[in-house]
Design an enzyme around this catalytic site. Structure first.
Site, short mmCIF file in Angstrom:
data_model
loop_
_atom_site.label_atom_id
_atom_site.label_comp_id
_atom_site.label_asym_id
_atom_site.label_seq_id
_atom_site.Cartn_x
_atom_site.Cartn_y
_atom_site.Cartn_z
N LYS A 116 75.13 34.04 -4.74
CA LYS A 116 73.64 34.13 -4.17
C LYS A 116 73.25 35.42 -3.91
CE LYS A 116 72.87 29.43 -3.27
NZ LYS A 116 72.10 28.65 -2.24
N LYS A 198 74.50 25.25 -13.89
CA LYS A 198 74.30 23.73 -13.39
C LYS A 198 72.82 23.78 -13.36
CE LYS A 198 74.26 23.91 -8.55
NZ LYS A 198 74.32 23.24 -7.52
N LYS A 201 67.48 22.99 -8.43
CA LYS A 201 66.07 22.67 -8.45
C LYS A 201 65.22 23.70 -8.05
CE LYS A 201 67.82 20.51 -4.20
NZ LYS A 201 68.44 21.64 -3.38
N1 AQP Z 1 73.46 20.09 -11.32
C1 AQP Z 1 74.19 19.39 -10.47
N2 AQP Z 1 74.57 18.32 -10.92
C2 AQP Z 1 75.29 17.53 -10.16
N3 AQP Z 1 75.35 17.54 -8.99
C3 AQP Z 1 74.62 18.50 -8.56
N4 AQP Z 1 74.17 19.10 -7.12
C4 AQP Z 1 73.25 20.02 -7.21
N5 AQP Z 1 73.08 20.47 -8.52
C5 AQP Z 1 73.75 19.46 -9.31
C6 AQP Z 1 74.47 18.37 -5.83
O1 AQP Z 1 73.74 18.11 -5.11
C7 AQP Z 1 73.83 17.86 -3.56
C8 AQP Z 1 72.80 18.72 -2.82
O2 AQP Z 1 72.68 19.95 -3.29
P1 AQP Z 1 71.75 21.08 -2.42
O3 AQP Z 1 70.69 20.94 -2.17
O4 AQP Z 1 72.75 21.13 -1.25
O5 AQP Z 1 72.24 22.51 -2.82
P2 AQP Z 1 72.73 23.18 -4.21
O6 AQP Z 1 74.08 22.76 -4.83
O7 AQP Z 1 72.50 24.53 -4.15
O8 AQP Z 1 71.84 22.30 -5.12
P3 AQP Z 1 70.61 23.03 -6.21
O9 AQP Z 1 69.88 21.96 -6.87
O10 AQP Z 1 71.18 24.03 -7.33
O11 AQP Z 1 69.61 23.81 -5.33
P4 AQP Z 1 69.22 25.25 -5.05
O12 AQP Z 1 68.36 25.41 -6.37
O13 AQP Z 1 68.13 25.23 -3.77
O14 AQP Z 1 70.27 25.96 -4.88
C9 AQP Z 1 75.39 18.60 -3.59
O15 AQP Z 1 76.14 17.56 -3.35
C10 AQP Z 1 75.36 19.40 -4.90
O16 AQP Z 1 76.73 19.36 -5.29
#
Ligand code: AQP
Length: 333
Positions: A116, A198, A201
């Protein structure tokens, strides 16, 4: 809730944007299943979200929408404690205390911080570094037995376990040492434009992810433009990350096995397969979107659920925090 025999689960999601189909299939869908068997605490992690710069009005809107979406996927706000992290001040309070039981060296080893900080090189703030300690506070406050995590969060959970162990040894047993709870294999959903990354969002490329609130036409277009390969045969393989990812999505939406999918699309091309994946995704998201559209117009109801959720979360969190404060020697009046 508060059933003595049930194990406790804690999970969070950041309101950094509308969640993707990856967040749904990889995490939120499991949240719904887990709520049948466990006492679940589900938090919208807005404290975590500000480790990356957010637009205030957008963050507020996204938090409300995330709350509505959590209810729309079927989480019962009576059966589960669904709350917003910043509404429960105990998270920040415990986090500060745990900072003093975390070594700089161990926090420096977190690979997500390294990733990050590269991604947000203009804003490598202390909160970004401290993110895993706040995550430890989230978990340990509720004496969680299980934390559903993806592979990317494994290291953070290990740190939470180490902090809990250390605190328990310095004083007397205070925290339950949490165990990871891994979802089903194949539910890590990858970007549609770069299937080695991955799906996220907050990806700046709108074609890379399917949001849970995308319109059917947009979902179809996004799957149509998903990056695949030139072989034109549907089967899973490490050197076919695009198709394998689409198979994971299709399998998670329909419940079909990879073997069945390979059979069904044996003599068909990628065009047919992408159309089928899009249709399955639309079908999977449609009932959630309908429920969301209904809930989002009832702000008073959502606010009242969020208030009750934070009161219940705070009640449980306070119990742990009081013990901690006593053990470290704070004067309590
Ligand atoms: N691509 C993914 N496939 C499966 N599970 C996923 N998770 C995130 N991306 C995927 C799971 O969603 C939960 C919530 O995630 P988060 O919002 O706490 O943070 P993150 O993992 O950083 O998710 P994002 O979508 O990638 O958010 P941003 O873009 O803001 O960093 C977690 O249980 C995660 O494992």
């Amino acid at each position: 809730m508060e059933n003595e025999n049930k194990k406790i689960v804690l999970s969070c999601i950041q309101p950094t944007s509308v969640p993707t189909i990856g967040n749904y299939l990889g995490a939120l869908k499991n949240w719904k299943y887990m709520s049948e068997d466990y006492d679940c605490y589900y938090a919208i992690a807005d404290l975590h979200a500000i480790t990356v710069r957010q637009e205030p009005a957008k963050l507020r809107k996204q938090s409300l929408e995330m709350y509505a979406l959590l209810l729309a996927i079927g989480l019962d706000p009576e059966k589960n404690v669904v709350f917003v992290q910043s509404h429960v001040p105990e998270h920040s309070q415990l986090s500060w205390i745990l900072n003093c039981y975390t070594q700089f060296g161990e926090a420096s080893r977190m690979t997500q911080f390294k990733e990050k900080s590269q991604k947000h090189a203009d804003n490598i703030n202390v909160g970004l570094f401290d993110y895993p300690v706040l995550m430890a506070a989230d978990i340990l406050l509720y004496q969680a037995d299980y934390v559903p995590i993806g592979a990317d969060q494994k290291q953070h959970l290990e740190l939470a376990r180490n902090i809990a162990d250390r605190f328990n040894q310095v004083y007397t047993p205070t925290f339950k040492v949490p165990e990871p709870f891994f979802g089903k294999v194949g539910t890590r959903i990858m970007s549609l434009q770069d299937p080695t990354k991955k799906m996220s969002k907050s990806d700046v490329n709108p074609k890379a992810s399917v949001s849970m609130l995308d319109k059917p036409d947009d979902i179809v277009k996004k799957f149509k433009s998903a990056v695949t390969d030139s072989e034109a045969r549907v089967y899973a393989s490490d050197d076919k990350p695009g198709i394998t990812n689409l198979m994971s999505i299709y399998s998670a939406c329909t419940g079909l096995s990879f073997e069945q999918i390979e059979k069904d699309f044996d003599s068909k091309g990628y065009g047919d397969f992408k159309a089928a994946v899009a249709e399955a995704a639309v079908e999977c998201l449609e009932p959630i979107q309908n429920e969301f559209n209904h809930l989002i117009n009832d702000k008073a109801y959502l606010e009242s659920c969020a208030r009750t959720g934070s009161e219940r979360a705070s009640y449980a969190a306070r119990k742990t925090l009081r013990k901690v404060m006593k053990k470290v020697g704070f004067w309590q009046v």
